[in-house]
Each structure stands twice: as structure tokens, then as C-alpha cells.
Design a protein around this motif. Structure first.
Motif, PDB file in Angstrom:
ATOM      1  N   ILE A 185      20.774 -14.009 -17.556  1.00 49.04           N
ATOM      2  CA  ILE A 185      21.711 -13.298 -18.428  1.00 49.04           C
ATOM      3  C   ILE A 185      21.204 -11.894 -18.760  1.00 49.04           C
ATOM      4  O   ILE A 185      21.975 -10.928 -18.744  1.00 49.04           O
ATOM      5  CB  ILE A 185      21.973 -14.112 -19.708  1.00 49.04           C
ATOM      6  N   ALA A 186      19.909 -11.755 -19.036  1.00 47.66           N
ATOM      7  CA  ALA A 186      19.360 -10.439 -19.397  1.00 47.66           C
ATOM      8  C   ALA A 186      19.492  -9.424 -18.256  1.00 47.66           C
ATOM      9  O   ALA A 186      20.031  -8.330 -18.477  1.00 47.66           O
ATOM     10  CB  ALA A 186      17.906 -10.581 -19.835  1.00 47.66           C
ATOM     11  N   PRO A 187      19.028  -9.739 -17.031  1.00 45.29           N
ATOM     12  CA  PRO A 187      19.202  -8.759 -15.958  1.00 45.29           C
ATOM     13  C   PRO A 187      20.664  -8.509 -15.614  1.00 45.29           C
ATOM     14  O   PRO A 187      21.029  -7.391 -15.227  1.00 45.29           O
ATOM     15  CB  PRO A 187      18.454  -9.382 -14.774  1.00 45.29           C
ATOM     16  N   ALA A 188      21.514  -9.520 -15.776  1.00 49.00           N
ATOM     17  CA  ALA A 188      22.942  -9.316 -15.523  1.00 49.00           C
ATOM     18  C   ALA A 188      23.496  -8.283 -16.494  1.00 49.00           C
ATOM     19  O   ALA A 188      24.228  -7.366 -16.101  1.00 49.00           O
ATOM     20  CB  ALA A 188      23.691 -10.638 -15.661  1.00 49.00           C
ATOM     21  N   ARG A 189      23.118  -8.417 -17.761  1.00 53.21           N
ATOM     22  CA  ARG A 189      23.607  -7.480 -18.769  1.00 53.21           C
ATOM     23  C   ARG A 189      23.110  -6.066 -18.471  1.00 53.21           C
ATOM     24  O   ARG A 189      23.842  -5.090 -18.653  1.00 53.21           O
ATOM     25  CB  ARG A 189      23.158  -7.927 -20.161  1.00 53.21           C
ATOM     26  N   GLU A 190      21.864  -5.943 -18.028  1.00 54.58           N
ATOM     27  CA  GLU A 190      21.318  -4.626 -17.696  1.00 54.58           C
ATOM     28  C   GLU A 190      22.092  -3.975 -16.551  1.00 54.58           C
ATOM     29  O   GLU A 190      22.187  -2.748 -16.473  1.00 54.58           O
ATOM     30  CB  GLU A 190      19.842  -4.754 -17.325  1.00 54.58           C
TER      31      GLU A 190
END
Length: 217
Positions: A185-190
Motif C-alpha cells: 500500500i505504501a509504495p502504491a500510494r507513492e
């Protein structure tokens, strides 16, 4: 049929996923898993897929016309198979359907699986690039199972990543599912990619997804 897509913060419905069912007079509503293989094998998936995208465009336009002033209209997500992606006239069909009803292409999500994208990468890439150029969004379905991986976030211009319902269902009992979601989720949001969890069945599951930072359900 239309499955609502809600925002995790306030449960507001922001879009829908178009679901294909066959209304058989004897058996009632038949799940696509029971008839899609026959459509694929016979090539009928192409005209059926054309009808689906036309209906998706018409419904998106209807909802846009009904949306109150200042309210963002619902976005409509519809599936596209690998066979459709490699059709030379797929983009023409999509453009024609969008123009025929005058719908804003930004209200549409074209939904594909990683397997469909990888079946013929070169052709799929050209098709997806052209689709994105006219403003239609791209959603990757079934993430966390099969062929889908973080590489797909980099390789394709995604707007929406959809977690497989099996991954979501295992959040309460499988720590590895929690770890997989947390570290994706974190890299997707970035990268500017929204994440959506399929198959939310109860409040406890929703709470876990909110805690993980999943955007939609």
C-alpha cells in the motif's frame, strides 16, 4: 449488476464495478465463471465485451447527468479480457462508445488482470497507453494472487490496484496477508495508485483495512 466502491474514510460511494451475469430463464443469474470460458473459446467475448463497454459508457453518462452540482459523478469500472486487449479495433470500439454517449472518459476504469497484460505484453502496452491517453483509467484486478506483483505498478500506468478477495478474507488468520498489504500500500500510494479491497464482509474486516491504509473497498 453494479458492485459499489466506497471510500474508507466515510463510506461514501465513489464508483461501481460492472458485473456480468447471465439471466437464464431456468437457472436464474449465472456466474460468469460458468459461461465466460465458452465465450472466450468461441470468440464471442469480443462482441459481448463491446456491449459491456457500451453499457458502461451509457450508465456512466446517466449517473453524471443525475449528479448534483459540485458532486463528482460515479466512476464505472468494467472488465477487459486478454483477447479483447489484442483486438486491433478495441481502441476504436472504446472511442466510439465514449463519443456516442458523450461521457467523460475520466469516469471510466478499464479493469484487467496481470495475466491479461502479460499474455502479449507488447500489444497490451500499446493498447493501455492509448486508452490512458484518451483519459480512461486503468485498474489491475486480483492483486496478491497469480501473476500480479509490484512490478506491475511500475510497468503499467495504473490508477487503481484491487486486492484479491481471497487475500482480504485471510487478513484475520494469515499474518503474511497483512504483511503483503502493508508493504504494498505504501509504495502504491507513492506512485499515485489507489488501493481497493474486494469482498469486505464485516466491520472487523473494514477496521483492519482502514488500519492498513487501504483507500477503497
Amino acid at each position: 449488476l453494479h458492485q459499489p466502491m466506497g471510500a474508507r474514510g466515510d463510506g461514501r460511494v465513489i464508483g461501481v464495478e460492472a458485473l456480468l451475469r447471465w439471466d437464464d430463464p431456468r437457472r436464474g443469474l449465472v456466474h460468469p465463471g460458468d459461461f465466460l470460458p465458452a465465450l472466450e473459446d468461441t470468440g464471442l467475448i469480443v462482441p459481448v465485451g463491446r456491449w459491456i463497454l457500451e453499457e458502461a459508457c451509457r450508465q456512466a453518462r446517466r449517473w453524471a447527468d443525475l449528479a448534483p452540482a459540485g458532486v463528482t459523478p460515479l466512476r464505472v469500472t468494467f472488465d477487459v479480457t486478454s483477447r479483447q486487449l489484442v483486438q486491433s479495433d478495441f481502441l476504436d470500439d472504446l472511442t466510439r462508445a465514449v463519443d456516442a454517449v458523450g461521457v467523460d472518459p475520466r469516469l471510466l476504469y478499464l479493469q484487467v488482470t496481470a495475466a491479461a497484460l502479460l499474455a502479449d505484453v507488447r500489444t497490451a502496452w500499446r493498447t493501455i497507453a492509448a486508452v490512458r491517453e484518451i483519459g480512461v483509467g486503468l485498474a489491475l484486478d486480483g492483486f496478491g494472487s497469480g501473476h500480479a506483483s509490484l512490478n506491475n505498478l511500475r510497468d503499467f500506468d495504473l490508477e487503481l490496484l484491487k486486492w484479491d478477495a481471497g487475500i482480504v478474507a485471510g487478513l484475520a488468520t494469515r499474518p503474511e496477508n497483512v504483511a503483503m498489504m502493508r508493504h504494498t500500500i505504501a509504495p502504491a500510494r507513492e506512485l499515485g495508485v489507489a488501493t481497493l479491497a474486494e469482498g469486505i464482509d464485516d466491520a472487523g474486516m473494514l477496521e483492519r483495512l482502514v488500519a492498513l491504509g487501504c483507500d477503497l473497498g
